[in-house]
Every structure is written in structure tokens, then in C-alpha cells.
Design a protein around this motif. Structure first.
Motif, PDB file in Angstrom:
ATOM      1  N   ASP A  34       0.846  -1.202   0.000  1.00 38.85           N
ATOM      2  CA  ASP A  34       0.000   0.000   0.000  1.00 38.85           C
ATOM      3  C   ASP A  34       0.875   1.242   0.000  1.00 38.85           C
ATOM      4  O   ASP A  34       1.740   1.417   0.831  1.00 38.85           O
ATOM      5  CB  ASP A  34      -0.883  -0.021   1.257  1.00 38.85           C
ATOM      6  CG  ASP A  34      -1.981   1.000   1.171  1.00 38.85           C
ATOM      7  OD1 ASP A  34      -1.787   1.979   0.426  1.00 38.85           O
ATOM      8  OD2 ASP A  34      -3.001   0.822   1.841  1.00 38.85           O
ATOM      9  N   HIS A 203     -10.684  -2.340   8.170  1.00 35.53           N
ATOM     10  CA  HIS A 203     -11.563  -1.877   7.091  1.00 35.53           C
ATOM     11  C   HIS A 203     -13.020  -2.200   7.420  1.00 35.53           C
ATOM     12  O   HIS A 203     -13.908  -1.349   7.262  1.00 35.53           O
ATOM     13  CB  HIS A 203     -11.151  -2.551   5.782  1.00 35.53           C
ATOM     14  CG  HIS A 203     -12.157  -2.406   4.678  1.00 35.53           C
ATOM     15  ND1 HIS A 203     -12.344  -1.223   4.000  1.00 35.53           N
ATOM     16  CD2 HIS A 203     -13.044  -3.294   4.151  1.00 35.53           C
ATOM     17  CE1 HIS A 203     -13.301  -1.385   3.089  1.00 35.53           C
ATOM     18  NE2 HIS A 203     -13.740  -2.624   3.178  1.00 35.53           N
ATOM     19  N   TYR A 325     -19.639  -2.728   1.753  1.00 37.18           N
ATOM     20  CA  TYR A 325     -18.243  -2.344   1.497  1.00 37.18           C
ATOM     21  C   TYR A 325     -17.319  -2.951   2.553  1.00 37.18           C
ATOM     22  O   TYR A 325     -16.190  -3.333   2.253  1.00 37.18           O
ATOM     23  CB  TYR A 325     -18.144  -0.822   1.519  1.00 37.18           C
ATOM     24  CG  TYR A 325     -16.808  -0.254   1.110  1.00 37.18           C
ATOM     25  CD1 TYR A 325     -16.290  -0.487  -0.155  1.00 37.18           C
ATOM     26  CD2 TYR A 325     -16.078   0.541   1.990  1.00 37.18           C
ATOM     27  CE1 TYR A 325     -15.077   0.055  -0.543  1.00 37.18           C
ATOM     28  CE2 TYR A 325     -14.865   1.086   1.617  1.00 37.18           C
ATOM     29  CZ  TYR A 325     -14.370   0.842   0.352  1.00 37.18           C
ATOM     30  OH  TYR A 325     -13.164   1.391  -0.016  1.00 37.18           O
ATOM     31  N   PRO A 330     -10.900  -4.716   0.207  1.00 39.02           N
ATOM     32  CA  PRO A 330     -10.744  -3.511  -0.619  1.00 39.02           C
ATOM     33  C   PRO A 330      -9.454  -3.539  -1.419  1.00 39.02           C
ATOM     34  O   PRO A 330      -8.570  -4.373  -1.191  1.00 39.02           O
ATOM     35  CB  PRO A 330     -10.698  -2.391   0.425  1.00 39.02           C
ATOM     36  CG  PRO A 330     -10.063  -3.039   1.618  1.00 39.02           C
ATOM     37  CD  PRO A 330     -10.545  -4.473   1.609  1.00 39.02           C
ATOM     38  N   VAL A 334      -4.969   2.666  -0.642  1.00 39.38           N
ATOM     39  CA  VAL A 334      -6.026   3.469  -0.034  1.00 39.38           C
ATOM     40  C   VAL A 334      -6.178   4.818  -0.740  1.00 39.38           C
ATOM     41  O   VAL A 334      -7.309   5.245  -1.016  1.00 39.38           O
ATOM     42  CB  VAL A 334      -5.762   3.662   1.477  1.00 39.38           C
ATOM     43  CG1 VAL A 334      -6.881   4.475   2.111  1.00 39.38           C
ATOM     44  CG2 VAL A 334      -5.650   2.309   2.162  1.00 39.38           C
ATOM     45  N   ARG A 337      -8.017   4.229  -3.875  1.00 32.66           N
ATOM     46  CA  ARG A 337      -9.396   3.876  -3.572  1.00 32.66           C
ATOM     47  C   ARG A 337     -10.220   5.120  -3.264  1.00 32.66           C
ATOM     48  O   ARG A 337     -11.394   5.213  -3.636  1.00 32.66           O
ATOM     49  CB  ARG A 337      -9.412   2.917  -2.387  1.00 32.66           C
ATOM     50  CG  ARG A 337     -10.679   2.085  -2.265  1.00 32.66           C
ATOM     51  CD  ARG A 337     -10.751   1.382  -0.912  1.00 32.66           C
ATOM     52  NE  ARG A 337      -9.480   0.871  -0.482  1.00 32.66           N
ATOM     53  CZ  ARG A 337      -9.203   0.605   0.793  1.00 32.66           C
ATOM     54  NH1 ARG A 337     -10.098   0.844   1.735  1.00 32.66           N
ATOM     55  NH2 ARG A 337      -8.024   0.131   1.136  1.00 32.66           N
ATOM     56  N   LEU A 338      -9.619   6.081  -2.545  1.00 33.94           N
ATOM     57  CA  LEU A 338     -10.337   7.308  -2.215  1.00 33.94           C
ATOM     58  C   LEU A 338     -10.705   8.069  -3.486  1.00 33.94           C
ATOM     59  O   LEU A 338     -11.833   8.570  -3.630  1.00 33.94           O
ATOM     60  CB  LEU A 338      -9.491   8.186  -1.299  1.00 33.94           C
ATOM     61  CG  LEU A 338     -10.103   9.542  -0.929  1.00 33.94           C
ATOM     62  CD1 LEU A 338     -11.410   9.340  -0.164  1.00 33.94           C
ATOM     63  CD2 LEU A 338      -9.125  10.373  -0.091  1.00 33.94           C
ATOM     64  N   CYS A 341     -13.628   6.331  -5.113  1.00 30.42           N
ATOM     65  CA  CYS A 341     -14.893   6.580  -4.402  1.00 30.42           C
ATOM     66  C   CYS A 341     -15.417   7.988  -4.680  1.00 30.42           C
ATOM     67  O   CYS A 341     -16.624   8.191  -4.850  1.00 30.42           O
ATOM     68  CB  CYS A 341     -14.686   6.393  -2.899  1.00 30.42           C
ATOM     69  SG  CYS A 341     -14.472   4.678  -2.374  1.00 30.42           S
ATOM     70  N   THR A 378     -16.849   6.311   0.583  1.00 30.56           N
ATOM     71  CA  THR A 378     -15.946   7.462   0.545  1.00 30.56           C
ATOM     72  C   THR A 378     -15.476   7.835   1.937  1.00 30.56           C
ATOM     73  O   THR A 378     -14.284   8.062   2.175  1.00 30.56           O
ATOM     74  CB  THR A 378     -16.645   8.671  -0.097  1.00 30.56           C
ATOM     75  OG1 THR A 378     -17.040   8.337  -1.436  1.00 30.56           O
ATOM     76  CG2 THR A 378     -15.728   9.875  -0.143  1.00 30.56           C
ATOM     77  N   THR A 381     -13.104   5.121   3.472  1.00 27.24           N
ATOM     78  CA  THR A 381     -11.760   5.184   2.893  1.00 27.24           C
ATOM     79  C   THR A 381     -11.017   6.427   3.360  1.00 27.24           C
ATOM     80  O   THR A 381      -9.822   6.372   3.682  1.00 27.24           O
ATOM     81  CB  THR A 381     -11.851   5.173   1.355  1.00 27.24           C
ATOM     82  OG1 THR A 381     -12.613   4.034   0.945  1.00 27.24           O
ATOM     83  CG2 THR A 381     -10.471   5.105   0.735  1.00 27.24           C
ATOM     84  N   THR A 384      -9.888   5.909   6.913  1.00 25.73           N
ATOM     85  CA  THR A 384      -8.773   4.967   6.929  1.00 25.73           C
ATOM     86  C   THR A 384      -7.469   5.701   6.626  1.00 25.73           C
ATOM     87  O   THR A 384      -6.434   5.480   7.282  1.00 25.73           O
ATOM     88  CB  THR A 384      -8.994   3.849   5.894  1.00 25.73           C
ATOM     89  OG1 THR A 384     -10.161   3.111   6.246  1.00 25.73           O
ATOM     90  CG2 THR A 384      -7.808   2.899   5.846  1.00 25.73           C
TER      91      THR A 384
END
Length: 460
Positions: A34, A203, A325, A330, A334, A337-338, A341, A378, A381, A384
Motif C-alpha cells: 500500500d 476496514h 463495502y 478492498p 487506499v 481507492r479514495l 470513491c 468514501t 476510505t 482509513t
């Protein structure tokens, strides 16, 4: 219109993932690809060390068990969650109850809205300091007295209204409620502590907390309105005070799940100085504007009790999406992913805009239900990422800063959409959530740059 927008603000503090509508993940992370994990990966705890057991190659999260069942396996998890939900529900009740109580007694919705808006502004200033105290001294030691002070503020407001005290006393009393602890943030910190090193469980925990935020947003205002109308105007505030104090006491009593405080705390660096944090807070600010604009526009568009039901549908869509979700694995990046979203949110927010042109409340209801589907993912994420950027000893402060940004966005979105609706019509107001979501999407690359390996975005 004010009471609905502000009720959303309070539930986000719990912000929602918020939270409301706001949201958690973090604690020491296992080595990962990540991009936001940073250059100093920490070893995952072993089975004997209290962390999550390692999974074999190809094994799904929880080894085939339900991710939500695995989430609540640690002793005390169910108990602190029950207390947290009791304490969080009043966040959606207090502002609605205050508006009904003040407007009914003084005959002025303008005064009622000004009082609750002042409380929101004071909360935005006080909440980060309360969270910092929680980080330094522990959840139980700070949350209980902070909740007691907030309860006294609510009771003082009730007495001032009932006894016909001068208007300025209403502002002073409601400002005292700004010490209400961010129980949603503290709950997320507990999940991060209980499941440290297990990104999948964290998550799922973030998704569960976001769904809880949405549930409180749906139930809180409805419960407050029912109590105030079925019994007496002060009933909503009194019930909220009882729920808040009971929930915080139950939550604080679960000491076995409370994150430990450093034995020799040092003066922690503010999370605001962490690379990527300020751009990410700007994303939260724009996202909050989506929520505020959507609520005020919907209330203006229908101008009746049905508007509350449509807002509840939007929250229901977010709640279901959040739970779904949280049950899937996921994407590893991250920050990426944001961005995804936010792109989905921008696209889905066009649905209410298109539906408003049809003039059909049924079509608009369906559009709001689907539009809510991008909200929880959203926020999950984003929170996170906040947790991964925030130093471990400032976790509550970092999440509260995110909530504060959302509150500011909600206030700005509500005010801007109110003016737009008055000048251009209710249907035109639905263009503002689309614009705010697009702005958040445009800002997301700046937040991603601060989370690349080599940046000083990892915890010390």
C-alpha cells in the motif's frame, strides 16, 4: 431547514464519518505494498501477541468467517459498541430538539437556527482540544467529565427556554454542549487497537462505524421530533441527555478495550503538520459541502414532512453500501481507492439533479437512495487514510480534525445551497452537490502526493 442540516453535523461527530457521516483503520501496519503505509513498515503482531492471526496464501479475510462476526470476537467489543451507539444516537437528536423547543417557546426559527449554528461553530473549535486530552489522558478519564459538562449545557438550555431567560443565555448554554466527546472517533480508535496489524478487520470496523453513523442520522431526528410532539417540547432534550450519559458511562467502563496511554507521554506533533493531512482535510471539507447542500436542497424541493423521509432514504442507501463495502476485501492502495470513491460520488450525485427535472418525488427518492451508495465507502476510505497519516498518540485528534472539516463543509454547503435555492429555484440547488463532489475529486491527488513512500506521513 436548519435543524436537518445541523442534525447531520452532530451525527457526523459521532463525523459521521464520519462521520459521521463520519468513520478507522490504523495501528501498526504489517508490511504492505500500500502506497500510504510509508517507508517504515512495522511487523504484524503474532497470534500470541494479541494481534490478528496470519492468513495463508489465498485465504480470505477471517478464513471464511463473516468479517463482522470476526470483528466482534475480542472480549468487550460488543459491550463498548452498545454503549457507543447509545451515546451516539443523541447526536442526531439535540439540534432538532433545540430547534423545536426554542421555536415553540420564542416563536422564532431564526433564533433557533442561530443558537444551534453557534453551538456548531463552538464545537468545531473545542472538539480537537477535547480529542487531544483524550489522546494524552485516556478515553475514560476525559469522556465522562466532558459528557457531564455537555449534559449540563443541554439542561441549562432547557431551563433557560422554559423559564423565559434572555436570548443570550440560550447561546451560552448551547455553547457548553460543545464538550460532547467524539464517541465515534473513540470507538474507531478502539477497533484500531483491538485489530492492530489486521488491515482487513480495520476496514470492516470503519465500514461498521460509518453504517452506525447513518443509522443514527436516520433515527435520531425522527425520535426527537416524535418525543417533542407526542409529549412536551423538552422531551427530546431530556431523553438525549439520559442516552448520552448512559452510553458514555457504559462505553468508558469497558477498560479492557481502551487503547493504552503512553507511560511517559511527550508533546506530540500536531497531525496538521503531517504531510498530506491538510489536502486530505480539504477533501473532507468539500465532501461535507455535498452533505449540507443535498439536505437543504431536498428540504426546499419538497417543502414538507416527506423531505425527511427522502433524506432517510439517502442515509439508508449509504448505510447498506457501508455494510457491503466492509464485507469485501478492498483495493490495496487506499489513496487510489479514495479517488475512485470520489469519482463514483460525483457521478451518482448527478442522479438527484436529473431526477429533480422530472418533478416526481418517487423518481427523486430512488435517485437519492442510489446517490447515498457512494457516501459511506468514501467516508470509510477517507477515515482509513486519516488514521494512517496520524501519529499513533494523536489518533483521536486526527479523526476529530477530519470531523471538524466535515462540519465546516456542511455549514458552507447548507448556507450556499440555501441562497442558490432562493435565487434560482430548488431544482437548481441539486447542482451544488455535484460541484462539491467534483471539487473533492480534484483535490484528492494533492492528498495522494503526501502519502507516497518517502513522505513524512507515517507515524513516528
Amino acid at each position: 431547514m436548519c435543524q436537518w442540516g445541523l442534525s447531520r453535523c452532530w451525527t457526523v461527530c459521532a463525523a459521521h464519518g464520519e462521520g459521521g457521516r463520519m468513520p478507522q483503520s490504523d495501528a501498526p501496519q504489517a508490511p504492505s505494498a500500500d502506497a500510504c503505509d510509508g517507508p517504515v513498515p512495522l511487523p504484524a503482531p503474532s497470534r500470541t501477541g494479541g494481534g490478528a492471526p496470519a492468513r495463508g496464501p489465498g485465504q480470505g479475510p477471517g478464513g471464511g468467517r463473516s468479517p463482522y462476526r470476526r470483528l466482534f470476537e475480542p472480549k468487550g467489543a460488543a459491550a463498548f459498541t452498545a454503549g457507543n451507539l447509545l451515546a451516539r444516537l443523541p447526536m442526531g437528536m439535540f439540534s432538532v430538539s433545540a430547534v423545536i423547543m426554542i421555536a415553540g417557546s420564542r416563536g422564532s426559527y431564526a433564533l433557533a437556527g442561530a443558537v444551534t449554528a453557534t453551538g456548531l461553530a463552538v464545537t468545531a473549535l473545542v472538539a480537537p482540544w477535547t480529542a487531544r486530552l483524550v489522546d494524552r489522558h485516556g478515553q475514560a478519564r476525559i469522556a465522562v467529565p466532558a459528557a457531564a459538562l455537555a449534559a449540563l449545557g443541554s439542561l441549562a438550555l432547557l431551563l433557560c427556554v422554559h423559564l423565559g431567560a434572555p436570548d443570550w443565555t440560550l447561546f451560552a448554554a448551547y455553547a457548553a454542549t460543545a464538550t460532547t466527546p467524539n464517541t465515534g472517533g473513540m470507538s474507531r480508535a478502539r477497533w484500531a487497537h483491538l485489530h492492530q496489524g489486521d488491515a482487513a478487520a480495520q476496514h470492516t470496523a470503519n465500514a461498521f462505524e460509518q453504517a452506525a453513523d447513518e443509522l443514527c442520522f436516520m433515527l435520531g431526528p425522527v425520535l426527537a421530533a416524535f418525543l417533542c410532539s407526542a409529549f412536551f417540547p423538552e422531551a427530546g432534550t431530556l431523553t438525549g441527555v439520559v442516552l448520552l450519559l448512559t452510553g458514555v458511562l457504559i462505553f468508558a467502563a469497558q477498560r479492557s478495550t481502551e487503547p493504552p496511554v503512553a507511560a511517559h507521554p511527550t508533546r506530540a506533533r500536531s497531525p496538521l503538520r503531517t504531510a498530506g493531512m491538510v489536502p486530505l482535510l480539504a477533501v473532507f471539507l468539500a465532501t461535507g459541502a455535498v452533505f449540507g447542500a443535498l439536505e437543504v436542497t431536498t428540504l426546499a424541493y419538497l417543502d414538507g414532512p416527506a423531505a425527511g423521509g427522502l433524506l432517510a432514504l439517502q442515509a439508508a442507501g449509504s448505510c447498506v453500501a457501508g455494510l457491503l463495502y466492509g464485507s469485501v476485501r478492498p483495493a490495496r492502495s487506499v489513496p487510489g481507492r479514495l479517488t475512485g470513491c470520489l469519482a463514483a460520488m460525483t457521478a451518482l450525485m448527478t442522479l438527484p439533479l436529473l431526477a429533480s427535472r422530472t418533478g416526481s418525488a418517487t423518481v427523486l427518492a430512488a435517485a437519492l437512495l442510489f446517490a447515498g451508495a457512494a457516501t459511506a465507502p468514501t467516508m470509510v476510505t477517507g477515515m482509513t487514510l486519516i488514521q494512517r497519516l496520524t501519529p499513533r498518540d494523536s489518533l483521536n485528534e486526527g479523526m476529530t480534525l477530519a470531523v471538524t472539516a466535515i462540519l465546516g463543509g456542511i455549514a458552507a454547503g447548507s448556507a450556499t445551497s440555501g441562497r442558490l435555492v432562493e435565487e434560482a429555484g430548488a431544482a437548481a440547488g441539486y447542482a451544488l452537490p455535484v460541484a462539491a463532489a467534483a471539487l473533492a475529486l480534484l483535490l484528492s491527488p494533492a492528498a495522494r502526493r503526501g502519502t507516497r513512500p518517502g513522505s513524512r506521513s507515517v507515524r513516528p
